[in-house]
Motif scaffolding. Structure first.
Motif, PDB file in Angstrom:
ATOM      1  N   ALA A  32       0.819  -1.216   0.000  1.00 37.85           N
ATOM      2  CA  ALA A  32       0.000   0.000   0.000  1.00 37.85           C
ATOM      3  C   ALA A  32       0.851   1.262   0.000  1.00 37.85           C
ATOM      4  N   GLY A  33       2.078   1.180   0.519  1.00 36.47           N
ATOM      5  CA  GLY A  33       2.967   2.340   0.505  1.00 36.47           C
ATOM      6  C   GLY A  33       3.448   2.694  -0.887  1.00 36.47           C
ATOM      7  N   LEU A  34       3.307   1.751  -1.820  1.00 34.49           N
ATOM      8  CA  LEU A  34       3.724   1.981  -3.199  1.00 34.49           C
ATOM      9  C   LEU A  34       2.541   2.158  -4.136  1.00 34.49           C
ATOM     10  N   THR A  35       1.558   1.310  -4.010  1.00 39.13           N
ATOM     11  CA  THR A  35       0.429   1.391  -4.941  1.00 39.13           C
ATOM     12  C   THR A  35      -0.900   1.212  -4.228  1.00 39.13           C
ATOM     13  N   THR A 105      12.551  15.015   5.577  1.00 40.24           N
ATOM     14  CA  THR A 105      12.711  15.431   6.973  1.00 40.24           C
ATOM     15  C   THR A 105      12.714  14.168   7.836  1.00 40.24           C
ATOM     16  N   ASP A 106      13.102  14.301   9.083  1.00 37.68           N
ATOM     17  CA  ASP A 106      13.072  13.154   9.990  1.00 37.68           C
ATOM     18  C   ASP A 106      11.659  12.593  10.104  1.00 37.68           C
ATOM     19  N   GLU A 107      10.666  13.479  10.145  1.00 40.15           N
ATOM     20  CA  GLU A 107       9.275  13.041  10.264  1.00 40.15           C
ATOM     21  C   GLU A 107       8.830  12.282   9.011  1.00 40.15           C
ATOM     22  N   GLU A 108       9.199  12.776   7.837  1.00 37.77           N
ATOM     23  CA  GLU A 108       8.843  12.100   6.584  1.00 37.77           C
ATOM     24  C   GLU A 108       9.532  10.739   6.493  1.00 37.77           C
ATOM     25  N   PHE A 109      10.783  10.688   6.932  1.00 40.76           N
ATOM     26  CA  PHE A 109      11.536   9.433   6.908  1.00 40.76           C
ATOM     27  C   PHE A 109      10.894   8.416   7.852  1.00 40.76           C
ATOM     28  N   ASP A 110      10.503   8.856   9.045  1.00 39.63           N
ATOM     29  CA  ASP A 110       9.831   7.961   9.987  1.00 39.63           C
ATOM     30  C   ASP A 110       8.500   7.480   9.417  1.00 39.63           C
ATOM     31  N   ARG A 111       7.771   8.373   8.736  1.00 39.03           N
ATOM     32  CA  ARG A 111       6.495   8.005   8.122  1.00 39.03           C
ATOM     33  C   ARG A 111       6.719   6.942   7.039  1.00 39.03           C
ATOM     34  N   ASP A 112       7.737   7.142   6.189  1.00 42.43           N
ATOM     35  CA  ASP A 112       8.041   6.172   5.139  1.00 42.43           C
ATOM     36  C   ASP A 112       8.433   4.819   5.747  1.00 42.43           C
ATOM     37  N   ALA A 113       9.238   4.852   6.806  1.00 37.13           N
ATOM     38  CA  ALA A 113       9.648   3.610   7.473  1.00 37.13           C
ATOM     39  C   ALA A 113       8.427   2.874   8.031  1.00 37.13           C
ATOM     40  N   ALA A 114       7.502   3.614   8.615  1.00 36.22           N
ATOM     41  CA  ALA A 114       6.286   2.997   9.161  1.00 36.22           C
ATOM     42  C   ALA A 114       5.453   2.367   8.053  1.00 36.22           C
ATOM     43  N   MET A 115       5.381   3.020   6.885  1.00 38.82           N
ATOM     44  CA  MET A 115       4.631   2.450   5.766  1.00 38.82           C
ATOM     45  C   MET A 115       5.285   1.152   5.287  1.00 38.82           C
ATOM     46  N   GLU A 117       7.109  -0.866   7.105  1.00 39.74           N
ATOM     47  CA  GLU A 117       6.839  -1.866   8.138  1.00 39.74           C
ATOM     48  C   GLU A 117       5.440  -2.453   7.974  1.00 39.74           C
ATOM     49  N   GLN A 118       4.447  -1.613   7.739  1.00 41.51           N
ATOM     50  CA  GLN A 118       3.075  -2.092   7.530  1.00 41.51           C
ATOM     51  C   GLN A 118       2.986  -2.980   6.293  1.00 41.51           C
ATOM     52  N   ASP A 119       3.662  -2.561   5.221  1.00 43.72           N
ATOM     53  CA  ASP A 119       3.645  -3.360   3.994  1.00 43.72           C
ATOM     54  C   ASP A 119       4.268  -4.732   4.228  1.00 43.72           C
ATOM     55  N   LEU A 120       5.388  -4.779   4.936  1.00 45.99           N
ATOM     56  CA  LEU A 120       6.033  -6.061   5.193  1.00 45.99           C
ATOM     57  C   LEU A 120       5.198  -6.932   6.134  1.00 45.99           C
ATOM     58  N   ASP A 121       4.497  -6.319   7.082  1.00 43.35           N
ATOM     59  CA  ASP A 121       3.578  -7.077   7.937  1.00 43.35           C
ATOM     60  C   ASP A 121       2.472  -7.706   7.101  1.00 43.35           C
ATOM     61  N   THR A 122       1.940  -6.949   6.153  1.00 42.36           N
ATOM     62  CA  THR A 122       0.893  -7.466   5.269  1.00 42.36           C
ATOM     63  C   THR A 122       1.431  -8.603   4.403  1.00 42.36           C
ATOM     64  N   LEU A 123       2.624  -8.409   3.844  1.00 44.45           N
ATOM     65  CA  LEU A 123       3.249  -9.466   3.036  1.00 44.45           C
ATOM     66  C   LEU A 123       3.417 -10.727   3.856  1.00 44.45           C
ATOM     67  N   LYS A 124       3.918 -10.599   5.069  1.00 47.03           N
ATOM     68  CA  LYS A 124       4.111 -11.745   5.958  1.00 47.03           C
ATOM     69  C   LYS A 124       2.788 -12.478   6.178  1.00 47.03           C
ATOM     70  N   MET A 125       1.749 -11.738   6.499  1.00 44.20           N
ATOM     71  CA  MET A 125       0.442 -12.349   6.760  1.00 44.20           C
ATOM     72  C   MET A 125      -0.062 -13.110   5.524  1.00 44.20           C
ATOM     73  N   ILE A 126       0.055 -12.497   4.363  1.00 44.00           N
ATOM     74  CA  ILE A 126      -0.448 -13.124   3.129  1.00 44.00           C
ATOM     75  C   ILE A 126       0.353 -14.383   2.798  1.00 44.00           C
ATOM     76  N   VAL A 127       1.671 -14.265   2.776  1.00 39.98           N
ATOM     77  CA  VAL A 127       2.493 -15.412   2.355  1.00 39.98           C
ATOM     78  C   VAL A 127       2.373 -16.569   3.336  1.00 39.98           C
ATOM     79  N   GLU A 128       2.261 -16.262   4.621  1.00 39.67           N
ATOM     80  CA  GLU A 128       2.143 -17.356   5.598  1.00 39.67           C
ATOM     81  C   GLU A 128       0.796 -18.069   5.488  1.00 39.67           C
ATOM     82  N   ARG A 129      -0.207 -17.444   4.881  1.00 38.94           N
ATOM     83  CA  ARG A 129      -1.511 -18.089   4.671  1.00 38.94           C
ATOM     84  C   ARG A 129      -1.542 -18.930   3.407  1.00 38.94           C
TER      85      ARG A 129
END
Length: 130
Positions: A32-35, A105-115, A117-129
Motif C-alpha cells: 500500500a505504501g507503493l500502490t 525530513t526526519d518526520e517524513e523518513f519515519d512516516r516512510d519507514a512505518a509504511m 513496516e506495515q507493507d512487510l507485515d501485510t506481506l508476511k500475513m499473506i504469504v504465511e496463509r
C-alpha cells in the motif's frame, strides 16, 4: 543521509516469498505504501497510483538471488532506488527492505519507514496463509 533496514521473518521458503513479492500482479495486495490500485504494465515499467501520485516502477529482472530491487520515478522526475532482498532464515525467509532519507525530513523518513513496516507485515500475513 541515513539508511534504515526494515525486515520481517516469514514462515515460508525464500523461494515462496520471492515469487509472491516480486510478482507485479501482487503489489496492490501488500504494498500500500507503493500502490493503491492495480498496476499497469508498460513494457518493463509499471505505472501505479501511489500515495505520492502516479509513479513508474522498474524492477530488477527476475533472478535466483532473492533480489527485488526497484527504481521508483516520482511525479517530480526524481528516481528513488529501493534495495530489497529475500534471504534464507532458520524460520523460513527474511525480507529486508532498505530505505534512505534522500531529501526527507526526519518526520517524513519515519512516516516512510512505518509504511514499509506495515507493507512487510501485510506481506508476511499473506504469504504465511498461502
Amino acid at each position: 543521509m541515513e539508511s534504515r533496514h526494515i525486515s520481517r521473518v516469514i514462515a515460508a521458503s525464500p523461494e515462496a516469498v520471492y515469487a509472491y513479492a516480486s510478482d507485479p500482479d501482487n503489489l496492490a495486495k501488500w504494498a500500500a505504501g507503493l500502490t493503491q490500485s492495480e498496476v499497469i504494465r508498460d513494457g518493463d515499467s509499471l505505472l501505479v497510483e501511489s500515495p505520492m501520485g502516479q509513479v513508474t516502477v522498474v524492477f530488477t529482472p527476475r533472478n535466483d538471488f532473492g533480489v527485488i530491487d526497484h527504481d521508483v520515478r516520482l511525479p517530480s522526475g526524481e528516481v528513488v532506488n529501493n534495495p530489497v532482498r529475500v534471504v534464507a532464515h532458520p524460520d523460513g525467509a527474511e525480507i529486508i527492505f532498505t530505505i534512505r532519507q534522500l531529501g526527507l525530513t526526519d518526520e517524513e523518513f519515519d512516516r516512510d519507514a512505518a509504511m514499509v513496516e506495515q507493507d512487510l507485515d501485510t506481506l508476511k500475513m499473506i504469504v504465511e496463509r498461502l
